[in-house]
Design an enzyme around this catalytic site. Structure first.
Site, PDB file in Angstrom:
ATOM      1  N   SER A 135     -40.026  12.485 -16.483  1.00 32.25           N
ATOM      2  CA  SER A 135     -40.098  11.823 -15.185  1.00 32.25           C
ATOM      3  C   SER A 135     -39.262  12.533 -14.121  1.00 32.25           C
ATOM      4  CB  SER A 135     -39.654  10.359 -15.363  1.00 32.25           C
ATOM      5  OG  SER A 135     -39.902   9.600 -14.215  1.00 32.25           O
ATOM      6  N   ASP A 143     -41.626  25.867  -9.483  1.00 29.56           N
ATOM      7  CA  ASP A 143     -42.714  26.200  -8.561  1.00 29.56           C
ATOM      8  C   ASP A 143     -42.245  27.056  -7.394  1.00 29.56           C
ATOM      9  OD1 ASP A 143     -44.443  24.833 -10.152  1.00 29.56           O
ATOM     10  OD2 ASP A 143     -44.917  23.243  -8.723  1.00 29.56           O
ATOM     11  N   LYS A 177     -44.395  13.091 -18.209  1.00 33.06           N
ATOM     12  CA  LYS A 177     -44.589  11.810 -17.530  1.00 33.06           C
ATOM     13  C   LYS A 177     -44.762  12.073 -16.037  1.00 33.06           C
ATOM     14  CE  LYS A 177     -42.494   7.267 -16.671  1.00 33.06           C
ATOM     15  NZ  LYS A 177     -42.393   7.339 -15.205  1.00 33.06           N
TER      16      LYS A 177
END
Length: 529
Positions: free
Chosen positions: A282, A293, A307
């Site tokens: 999460s 990224d 998640k």
């Protein structure tokens, strides 16, 4: 009999050919009233409604759930960052409540209670030798801020019992377990959960380490199951510059919402490594995904939990609550990292066992991401959605220290109880010899006499190696764990990680990579091409 059948048929005809069909809420209400009025036995309406809610939520997704009063209170305490009580960490050993340590600045510390004290009475009630369990201690010591509780203490070396009157207060629950310098330039911070104070604590830890000369950082998110979404966004903001996208969310009732970096972060420069594993979930994945990224740093460890769903808690009229999934979240490159849950909750939460049995966690097999969920980082490196976040540097679980005897020692709580007892008898000697964790780490040794003491203690508690069992391969882990537990029982919790990390393969890989600046740079360049 015929009249009954005809009556049933008439009721069926009326119910299916009525003037107006009932709405779903009215239908449920009517059903509960029918049970209450006509069912052969008396029914508990509250229980029926709770079970119905649980049944509905169970069929939706693995993270939508019902919270009764106790579960709601515990959830709020864990993520809210505090609870109301006396401010001690305790353990129960030989039917006695031991104070492991007092929380700094808390009510117990302020009245003079110290680590190693034994609590024998609470508000005039004997609590020694009665088989009390953790819940019983918590129920007696927790209470509203400003309320008082009287305890009697047995202190080592003091003949009479000591009386303390403690005024309960708000007690902080810290999210940062450990923060220390690995060497002159590399700092380490371990974050256990994304509570309401998580970013504030990490920020303070980083500033403190920077004042000690830190230039590069290892952030440990292993085992961190997440928490508040806003804390994940705020923490990622500490590492990302300008207005870089951190995460975006989207749901049926919630339009797409992007969250970007907004503030000048405390660590926007410097090499950054984030440790993750199969239990990092999460909020941990939001931070890790944003760092990966944007090619801001490297991830080391094992594939994260997976998640990608966002929940919000809604209160019901009786102050219970339902936590409902309201949106999906996506990393800056567009990754939706939620792992499949179409086979039900049991299979969903059994996934980590499946990863072990398939050999993924051991490094003997590789998880294959389908090309349909391929994405690219800002540096054009391929990353994937679905099924968690794959680290840049994979580290397998180390099973070389495993043995059945050591496993039994751990399962039965022998190591924890033995070290607590050892510190109780040697606290003054240890504190006089070692003034800080650094001195203890370099000077204290778990020697053969201490191990023999442990084996005898375990035997008295009916834990022995099986005949012919060789557990010599486990000795490095055993001695390291004993040392770490002794340190934890003398100093703060962070001392445990400062020592136990020495045998943590993810930690050691992270340290090796970040220490070698040429290797770190080479890996980032390699991953970006």
């Amino acid at each position: 009999m015929r009249r009954f059948i005809l009556g049933s048929m008439l009721l069926l005809w009326v119910s299916t050919h009525g003037v107006q069909a009932q709405s779903a809420p009215d239908k449920i209400s009517s059903f509960i009233k029918l049970l209450d009025k006509y069912y052969i036995d008396e029914v508990n309406q509250d229980s029926i409604v709770e079970e119905a809610i649980k049944g509905v939520l169970k069929d939706l997704d693995p993270h939508s759930n019902y919270l009764d009063h106790d579960a709601l209170q515990k959830s709020n305490e864990q993520l809210g960052g505090n609870f109301e009580g006396v401010g001690i960490q305790f353990n129960i050993l030989n039917d006695t409540i031991y104070v492991v340590q007092t929380i700094a600045g808390g009510p117990s510390e302020s009245v003079g209670i110290i680590g190693g004290d034994k609590i024998v009475e609470i508000d005039g009630e004997n609590v020694a030798g009665i088989g009390i369990e953790n819940e019983g201690v918590i129920n007696r010591l927790r209470g509203e801020k400003g309320s008082k509780v009287e305890v009697k203490i047995k202190r080592h070396g003091v003949g009479e019992w000591l009386d303390f009157l403690i005024t309960r207060d708000k007690i902080p629950l810290f999210a940062v377990d450990a923060a220390y310098m690995i060497d002159d330039e590399i700092g380490y911070v371990r974050l256990s959960r994304f509570s309401a104070t998580a970013t504030e604590e990490v920020r303070a830890s980083i500033i403190d380490l920077q004042q000690q000369g830190m230039k590069d950082l290892i952030l440990d998110l292993t085992g961190n199951g997440g928490g508040y979404l806003n804390q994940a966004i705020d923490l990622a903001d500490e590492f990302l510059s300008d207005d870089k996208l951190i995460v975006y969310t989207e749901g049926r009732a919630y339009p797409k919402q992007e969250e970007n970096a907004k503030v000048k972060g405390v660590f926007e420069d410097g090499n950054l490594l984030i440790m993750i594993d199969q239990n990092s979930a999460s909020a941990s994945e939001i931070v890790s995904g944003a760092i990966q990224d944007w090619d801001r740093g490297l991830l080391v460890g094992r594939r994260s939990f997976g998640k990608g769903l966002v929940q919000r808690a809604y209160y019901l009229p009786d102050r219970t609550a339902v936590r409902i999934t309201i949106a999906k979240y996506f990393t800056p490159s567009g990754r939706f990292i939620q792992k499949p849950y179409d086979e039900g909750r049991e299979a969903y939460y059994k996934d980590n066992l499946d990863r072990f049995e398939s050999g993924e966690l051991l490094g003997s097999s590789q998880y294959e991401f389908p090309d349909s969920i391929k994405h690219y980082t800002v540096g054009k490196r391929v990353v994937y959605g679905g099924g968690g976040i794959m680290p840049d540097i994979f580290v397998a679980i180390d099973t070389s220290f495993n043995s059945e005897y050591i496993a039994r020692l751990s399962r039965r709580g022998i190591l924890n109880r033995f070290t607590l007892d050892y510190v109780d008898h040697h606290r003054e000697e240890l504190e006089a010899k070692y003034t800080n964790v650094k001195e203890f780490k370099s000077g204290f040794e778990v020697d053969e006499p201490l191990l023999e003491e442990l084996y005898a203690y375990a035997k008295n508690n009916e834990v022995e190696p099986k005949e012919g069992e060789d557990f010599s391969n486990s000795l490095p882990w055993l001695t390291n764990t004993i040392k770490a537990l002794v340190a934890r029982n003398i100093w703060k919790y962070g001392a445990y990680f400062e020592i136990s990390n020495e045998l943590n393969p993810i930690y050691n890989e992270a340290v090796t990579t970040i220490k070698d600046k040429k290797l770190y740079k080479k890996l980032k360049i390699a991953y970006n091409n």
